[in-house]
Design an enzyme around this catalytic site. Structure first.
Site, PDB file in Angstrom:
ATOM      1  N   SER A 262       0.732  -1.169  -0.030  1.00  0.00           N
ATOM      2  CA  SER A 262      -0.369  -0.417  -0.134  1.00  0.00           C
ATOM      3  C   SER A 262       0.830   1.312  -0.206  1.00  0.00           C
ATOM      4  CB  SER A 262      -1.273  -0.144   1.294  1.00  0.00           C
ATOM      5  OG  SER A 262      -1.323  -0.938   1.045  1.00  0.00           O
TER       6      SER A 262
HETATM    7  N1  SAH Z   1      -0.178  -5.654   3.784  1.00  0.00           N
HETATM    8  C1  SAH Z   1       0.672  -5.663   3.192  1.00  0.00           C
HETATM    9  C2  SAH Z   1      -0.617  -5.549   1.563  1.00  0.00           C
HETATM   10  C3  SAH Z   1      -1.216  -6.106   1.698  1.00  0.00           C
HETATM   11  S1  SAH Z   1      -2.038  -6.570  -0.472  1.00  0.00           S
HETATM   12  C4  SAH Z   1       1.829  -4.954   2.432  1.00  0.00           C
HETATM   13  O1  SAH Z   1       2.048  -4.090   3.874  1.00  0.00           O
HETATM   14  O2  SAH Z   1       2.954  -5.427   1.602  1.00  0.00           O
HETATM   15  C5  SAH Z   1      -3.093  -7.995   0.545  1.00  0.00           C
HETATM   16  C6  SAH Z   1      -2.776  -9.005   0.448  1.00  0.00           C
HETATM   17  O3  SAH Z   1      -3.535 -10.140   1.373  1.00  0.00           O
HETATM   18  C7  SAH Z   1      -2.180 -10.052  -0.635  1.00  0.00           C
HETATM   19  O4  SAH Z   1      -0.980 -10.090  -0.461  1.00  0.00           O
HETATM   20  C8  SAH Z   1      -3.330 -11.353  -0.653  1.00  0.00           C
HETATM   21  O5  SAH Z   1      -2.825 -12.069  -0.693  1.00  0.00           O
HETATM   22  C9  SAH Z   1      -4.104 -11.462   1.008  1.00  0.00           C
HETATM   23  N2  SAH Z   1      -4.957 -11.584   0.993  1.00  0.00           N
HETATM   24  C10 SAH Z   1      -7.070 -11.970   0.333  1.00  0.00           C
HETATM   25  N3  SAH Z   1      -6.808 -12.021   0.499  1.00  0.00           N
HETATM   26  C11 SAH Z   1      -6.440 -13.222   2.374  1.00  0.00           C
HETATM   27  C12 SAH Z   1      -6.864 -13.866   3.165  1.00  0.00           C
HETATM   28  N4  SAH Z   1      -8.432 -14.481   3.319  1.00  0.00           N
HETATM   29  N5  SAH Z   1      -6.155 -14.198   3.640  1.00  0.00           N
HETATM   30  C13 SAH Z   1      -4.990 -14.314   4.237  1.00  0.00           C
HETATM   31  N6  SAH Z   1      -4.088 -13.016   3.250  1.00  0.00           N
HETATM   32  C14 SAH Z   1      -5.290 -13.036   2.419  1.00  0.00           C
END
Ligand code: SAH
Length: 233
Positions: free
Chosen positions: A69
Site C-alpha cells: 500500500s
Molecule cells: N499489508 C501488505 C499489503 C497487502 S496486499 C503490505 O504491507 O505489503 C493484500 C494481501 O492480502 C495480499 O498479499 C493477498 O494475497 C492477501 N490476502 C487476500 N485474501 C486473504 C485471506 N483470506 N487470507 C490471508 N491473506 C489474504
C-alpha cells in the site's frame, strides 16, 4: 575495496522526505508512529527492480497480482489502531511484510496471515533478515482469524472485504480496534471499528482502493468481477 553502500544514504534521505511530506504534513503527527516509519527500510520490502520507487507516494506491485500500500495509507491505518505498545495485533494480508514491520515497532507482538505461500516465504525471510523477532507470519485463510491467540486488542485487514468477516469481529477484544477497507472492486471505505460493551461502533474514514480479500468470508473470484460488471453498467 569496501566503499560502503551509497544507496543506503539515498534511501535514508528519501525515507525522511516520505515521513515529512507524505505522512506528517498530511496530519499524522504521533511521534512513535513517525519514528516507526523512519526506522523501517521500505525499499527492502519491494521487488528489486522497483526499489527506486520505494519511497514514492503510491502503492507498488509485489507480485502475484498483489500490492504494497501507499505509505500514507499504511500510516493512517496504523494510527487508527491506536497502539500503545502492549498489544498483540492480528494482521490479515501480510503481502510484502512492510505493514507487519511497522506494527512490530509499535506493538508487543504481531501475528500476520497471508494466503499466498510465496509471499509468506518472502515476507518471513525479509523480516527475519532485518531482525524483527516479534512478528509471526502464517500461511492460512485470514478471514478465519487466528483463534489460537484470540482475543486481539487490534486487528488490521489490508485487503478489501465485502463485509467484515464474523470470525474477526468475534476475535476482537473488548475495547479493541479493527481497521479494514470494506467494499468491492470499484472502491472501498476505510472503516475503523471499536468493540464496546454495547456492541461494535463504526467510523468511516476515507475512500480507498485495495486488492480483494479472498477466503471463506471474503470475495470469490466470480463475485468480485461480477460486482465490477454490475457497477460498471
Ligand atoms: N499489508 C501488505 C499489503 C497487502 S496486499 C503490505 O504491507 O505489503 C493484500 C494481501 O492480502 C495480499 O498479499 C493477498 O494475497 C492477501 N490476502 C487476500 N485474501 C486473504 C485471506 N483470506 N487470507 C490471508 N491473506 C489474504
Amino acid at each position: 575495496m569496501d566503499c560502503g553502500d551509497p544507496s543506503r544514504e539515498v534511501y535514508a534521505k528519501e525515507r525522511e522526505q516520505m515521513v515529512t511530506w507524505q505522512i506528517e504534513r498530511r496530519g499524522l503527527r504521533n511521534p512513535r508512529l513517525l519514528e516507526a516509519f523512519r526506522a523501517v527500510p521500505r525499499h527492502e520490502f519491494v521487488p528489486l527492480e522497483l526499489r527506486y520507487r520505494a519511497y514514492t507516494d503510491g502503492p507498488l506491485p509485489i507480485g502475484l497480482g498483489q500490492t504494497i500500500s501507499q505509505p500514507y495509507i499504511v500510516a493512517l491505518m496504523t494510527s487508527l489502531l491506536e497502539l500503545n505498545g502492549g498489544e498483540t495485533v492480528l494482521e490479515i494480508g501480510t503481502g510484502s511484510g512492510y505493514q507487519a514491520a511497522i506494527l512490530g515497532m509499535l506493538a508487543r507482538r504481531v501475528i500476520s496471515i497471508e494466503r499466498h505461500p510465496a509471499l509468506v516465504e518472502q515476507a518471513h525471510a525479509v523480516l527475519l533478515r532485518l531482525g524483527y523477532r516479534n512478528i509471526s507470519v502464517y500461511c492460512a485463510d485470514g478471514t478465519l482469524g487466528w483463534p489460537e491467540e484470540a482475543p486481539f486488542s487490534a486487528i488490521i485487514v489490508t485487503a478489501a472485504a465485502a463485509v467484515l468477516p464474523q470470525p474477526l469481529t468475534e476475535q476482537l477484544a473488548q475495547g479493541g480496534r479493527l481497521v479494514a477497507p470494506v467494499g468491492g472492486y470499484t472502491g472501498q471505505m476505510l472503516q475503523a471499528w471499536t468493540k464496546e460493551k454495547s456492541g461494535l461502533t463504526c467510523e468511516n474514514i476515507i475512500p480507498v482502493s485495495f486488492v480483494p480479500l479472498r477466503g471463506k468470508y471474503g470475495w470469490s473470484r466470480e463475485d468480485w468481477s461480477r460486482y465490477n460488471d454490475d457497477t460498471d453498467l
